[in-house]
Design an enzyme around this catalytic site. Sequence first.
Site, short mmCIF file in Angstrom:
data_model
loop_
_atom_site.label_atom_id
_atom_site.label_comp_id
_atom_site.label_asym_id
_atom_site.label_seq_id
_atom_site.Cartn_x
_atom_site.Cartn_y
_atom_site.Cartn_z
CG ASP A 224 -27.06 -18.07 -71.75
OD1 ASP A 224 -27.89 -17.13 -71.80
OD2 ASP A 224 -25.83 -17.88 -71.79
NE ARG A 228 -26.01 -14.13 -74.24
CZ ARG A 228 -27.17 -13.69 -73.81
NH1 ARG A 228 -27.78 -12.70 -74.44
NH2 ARG A 228 -27.75 -14.22 -72.74
CG ASN A 229 -25.42 -18.56 -76.17
OD1 ASN A 229 -24.25 -18.29 -76.43
ND2 ASN A 229 -25.94 -18.41 -74.96
CG ASP A 242 -22.25 -21.66 -75.96
OD1 ASP A 242 -21.39 -22.51 -76.23
OD2 ASP A 242 -22.05 -20.44 -76.06
P1 AMP Z 1 -19.36 -17.72 -77.36
O1 AMP Z 1 -18.23 -17.95 -76.39
O2 AMP Z 1 -20.09 -19.00 -77.65
O3 AMP Z 1 -20.26 -16.61 -76.96
O4 AMP Z 1 -18.67 -17.34 -78.75
C1 AMP Z 1 -18.10 -16.08 -79.02
C2 AMP Z 1 -18.15 -15.82 -80.52
O5 AMP Z 1 -17.34 -16.78 -81.20
C3 AMP Z 1 -19.54 -15.99 -81.11
O6 AMP Z 1 -20.26 -14.80 -81.05
C4 AMP Z 1 -19.25 -16.41 -82.53
O7 AMP Z 1 -19.05 -15.28 -83.35
C5 AMP Z 1 -17.97 -17.19 -82.41
N1 AMP Z 1 -18.22 -18.65 -82.36
C6 AMP Z 1 -18.54 -19.40 -81.27
N2 AMP Z 1 -18.68 -20.71 -81.58
C7 AMP Z 1 -18.47 -20.81 -82.90
C8 AMP Z 1 -18.48 -21.89 -83.85
N3 AMP Z 1 -18.77 -23.14 -83.47
N4 AMP Z 1 -18.25 -21.61 -85.14
C9 AMP Z 1 -17.98 -20.33 -85.53
N5 AMP Z 1 -17.94 -19.27 -84.71
C10 AMP Z 1 -18.18 -19.49 -83.40
#
Ligand code: AMP
Length: 375
Positions: A224, A228-229, A242
């Site tokens: 993926d 966004r990841n 991710d």
């Molecule tokens: P995700 O579930 O990985 O799509 O994360 C959702 C949002 O959370 C992302 O778009 C980031 O803005 C934030 N995020 C995810 N992982 C992290 C991290 N390790 N550190 C800071 N922000 C994060």
Amino acid sequence: MCPENQEGAFLIRESESKKGQLSLSVFDGAVVKHYRIRQEAGEGFFLSKKNIFKTLNAFVDHYTNNSDGLCVKLRKPCIKKKVPAPIDLSYKTADQWEIDRNSLKLLKKLGYGQFGEVWEGLWNNTTPVAIKTLKPGSMDPKDFLREAQIMKNLRHPKLIQLYAVCTLEDPIYIITELMRHGSLLEYLQNDAGSEIHLPEQIDMAAQVASGMAYLESQNYIHRDLAARNVLVGEHNVYKVADFGLARVFKVENENVYEAKHETKLPVKWTAPEAIRSNKFSIKSDVWSFGILLFEIITYGKMPYSGMMGYQVIQKLDKGYRIPQPANCPDKLYYIMLECWNAEPKGRPTFETLHWKLEDYDMDSTSYIDANAFVK
Ligand code: AMP
């Protein structure tokens, strides 16, 4: 990295990817570069065989007086943060990485993703971490734990480090390193060309390719890869997040071909063979990397804008590819088209992509015939 650290600040440490070996990390004023210090029994320490040093002190002395292939000369040893960002949250979690959820404090919601909420938090009241809370029922804990075992051993400066998990009750928590600037997609969209220009864009792409080249070397598939990841840290550090989670995530009632919201349509990042016959491979990740290049160069535009997933699939089969974005140099578009070769074997490796992007010459232009890639 502490603000006190200036250009040339360095650190000699145990390698993250190769246990028992040493690495040298050097701050070049903008980013931290990493080098492997090789050792040969009875000979000493060296970066390149033309200069072998009996002791590490002699090694440091030499590179303090002469950069000799390093990004900059070594200056002062790196000043460590009072609370260092750990590879593992504690000595104990190195093996026992199930931690007590009461040792975590959820401080601020950072975002909401495919899997659930993401929080900025503190572990043991001291260590800043990111806490991903998984929607109950979104994964089978056993599947997740199996995958997390592998993920925990994947260590690379351009991959988000998994620190620990809380899986004994719902919601499952995944604890990772915290990245201060959040997702690359939002970072690009917020900038929209004001600060970020081609050199920075190529650097982002090269850093992601470096993390992916490591996954490739470990025979691991992301599944993926998308802006966004990818997460953005301080000092223009970009890391892939991710990896592997898509494999264990249960997609409920979601038809990847016709998902309602264009924004979360993974089909637009997915290689045709992976959509058609579930053939995910490092080469399908390379396809996604091509889409990520498009996102980087367009400051986070939606690929195949205005098209539905099923239309994309039909058009790709006929040889259609995303046209060259207006501000995209030919040379970069050529790399994208290589990633979108209909034949997985014809796509480059991440290792090749990494060096092509690291060695990218901003000034040279080359003519390409985009039609050569149309079936
Ligand atoms: P995700 O579930 O990985 O799509 O994360 C959702 C949002 O959370 C992302 O778009 C980031 O803005 C934030 N995020 C995810 N992982 C992290 C991290 N390790 N550190 C800071 N922000 C994060």
